[in-house]
Design a protein around this motif. Structure first.
Motif, PDB file in Angstrom:
ATOM      1  N   ALA A 165       0.994 -25.585 -92.479  1.00 42.89           N
ATOM      2  CA  ALA A 165       0.429 -25.774 -91.193  1.00 42.89           C
ATOM      3  C   ALA A 165       1.041 -24.641 -90.409  1.00 42.89           C
ATOM      4  N   VAL A 166       2.321 -24.298 -90.375  1.00 43.06           N
ATOM      5  CA  VAL A 166       2.987 -23.218 -89.712  1.00 43.06           C
ATOM      6  C   VAL A 166       2.239 -21.840 -90.023  1.00 43.06           C
ATOM      7  N   LYS A 167       2.017 -21.572 -91.339  1.00 41.38           N
ATOM      8  CA  LYS A 167       1.220 -20.423 -91.638  1.00 41.38           C
ATOM      9  C   LYS A 167      -0.235 -20.237 -90.989  1.00 41.38           C
ATOM     10  N   ALA A 168      -0.756 -21.622 -91.368  1.00 38.07           N
ATOM     11  CA  ALA A 168      -2.149 -21.506 -90.710  1.00 38.07           C
ATOM     12  C   ALA A 168      -1.956 -21.325 -89.133  1.00 38.07           C
ATOM     13  N   GLN A 169      -1.268 -21.545 -88.431  1.00 36.24           N
ATOM     14  CA  GLN A 169      -1.232 -21.615 -86.776  1.00 36.24           C
ATOM     15  C   GLN A 169      -0.896 -20.090 -86.590  1.00 36.24           C
TER      16      GLN A 169
END
Length: 348
Positions: A165-169
């Motif tokens: 989720a961090v990577k996507a954001q």
């Protein structure tokens, strides 16, 4: 208890094992349910919105093995290798410039200890998220049950969901090369991988563990002791004894080891299968080393609660401030005093 014993329990040879064999469809369902159980192992809305991705990924881990659908430490080991790979991508992309140490080899770790380590890793992910402006994950607690490798796998999967989720954001598109499946892995080996992951996260979280973190863990131990004392009808001391002089992390670690032996004694008195006292190298002792040892105490507290059928989670506390090793030392002495009184109550 040997590592082979843990491996045998994990693959379902023990008649009390709850793992059993699950189809890939059942595994997906199992993980989907756990992904909604935030109090169990934490999670954020962003990670849960992307839950389908990591649920599918975890289910695929089972498809890539000839071992069938039984959840074993070997499956969890592979997942932790994927976890480390995800952290390494974030370190490259976000410019972590520290030099994390390599974790020591582990012995006599059981699934419940490994689960406790996943919570440490999740806490560092939460600090990383705060640092980079992402909604932080909730940490959760060890489930009050006989923790199995499937539970640990679900917790690792939740952490991977948070990292993705961090990577996507942050629009990081690099993907990991999935780790191969290797047989013969033990909970101790999984624990070592999670320890490496914890150290790697320090550079992303902005700091390593401090006496404040250790103090919080000891406070949680005292909270668990309060629940256990009530069940055993044992007196509970609430005031820590006075301490002379300035204490170091090594001094604290020595007292935590004393507490570990006291817990083993109490477990034996209660008719439990007592755990082994964790090995702590008292050479270069850091707050991270002491935190790890207190995490093991928390795991053993959960085992005692399960044995006594205390299905009450503890309350969440804020991280304290301005604590020093002497403060932690004093609280560990309070833990030891209460363990002694409980042992006396059981003997009476």
């Amino acid at each position: 208890m040997s590592q082979m014993w843990y491996e045998q329990r994990a693959v379902g040879r023990d008649r009390t094992s709850r793992c059993g064999r699950r189809s890939t469809k059942a595994i997906r369902g199992y993980l989907a349910v756990l992904s909604c159980c935030v109090p169990l192992f934490g999670g954020t809305v962003q990670a849960q919105e992307n839950a389908g991705g990591w649920i599918d990924a975890v289910a695929d881990w089972f498809d890539r093995t000839s071992e069938g659908d039984t959840v074993t430490p070997s499956h969890v080991f592979r997942a932790t290798r994927d976890l480390v790979a995800e952290i390494e991508i974030l370190r490259r992309e976000l410019g972590a410039d520290d030099y994390p140490p390599e974790a020591e080899l582990q012995e006599d770790r059981a699934p419940v200890h490994v689960y406790a380590k996943t919570l440490e890793v999740m806490s560092k992910v939460a600090r990383m998220q705060q640092r980079w402006g992402v909604s932080p994950a909730q940490i959760g607690q060890i489930p009050i049950k006989e923790v199995q490798p499937a539970d640990v796998l679900a917790s690792v999967a939740a952490i991977i969901g948070e990292l993705r989720a961090v990577k996507a954001q942050m629009a990081i598109t690099e993907e990991i090369a999935a780790a191969p499946f290797e047989t013969g892995k033990t909970p101790s080996m999984v624990y070592k991988n999670l320890s490496d992951a914890s150290f790697l996260l320090d550079g992303l979280a902005g700091r390593s563990l401090t006496p404040n973190d250790v103090y919080l863990n000891v406070e949680y131990i005292l909270d668990e002791l309060e629940l256990i004392a009530a069940r055993l009808r044992a007196p509970l001391a609430r005031e820590a004894p006075p301490v002379e002089g300035r204490k170091t992390p090594k001094d604290v670690a020595q007292q935590v080891l004393r507490a570990s032996y006291k817990i083993v004694n109490l477990q034996t008195q209660l008719g439990m299968d007592a755990s082994s006292v964790p090995t702590v190298t008292l050479v270069r002792v850091t707050p991270s080393v002491v935190y790890d040892a207190t995490n093991m105490l928390l795991a053993e507290m959960t085992r005692i609660k399960h044995h006594l059928d205390i299905n009450i989670p503890r309350e969440t506390r804020p991280i304290p401030r301005n604590k020093v090793p002497t403060d932690v030392f004093r609280q560990v002495l309070l833990v030891i005093a209460n363990l002694d009184s409980m042992s006396e109550a059981v003997d009476a």
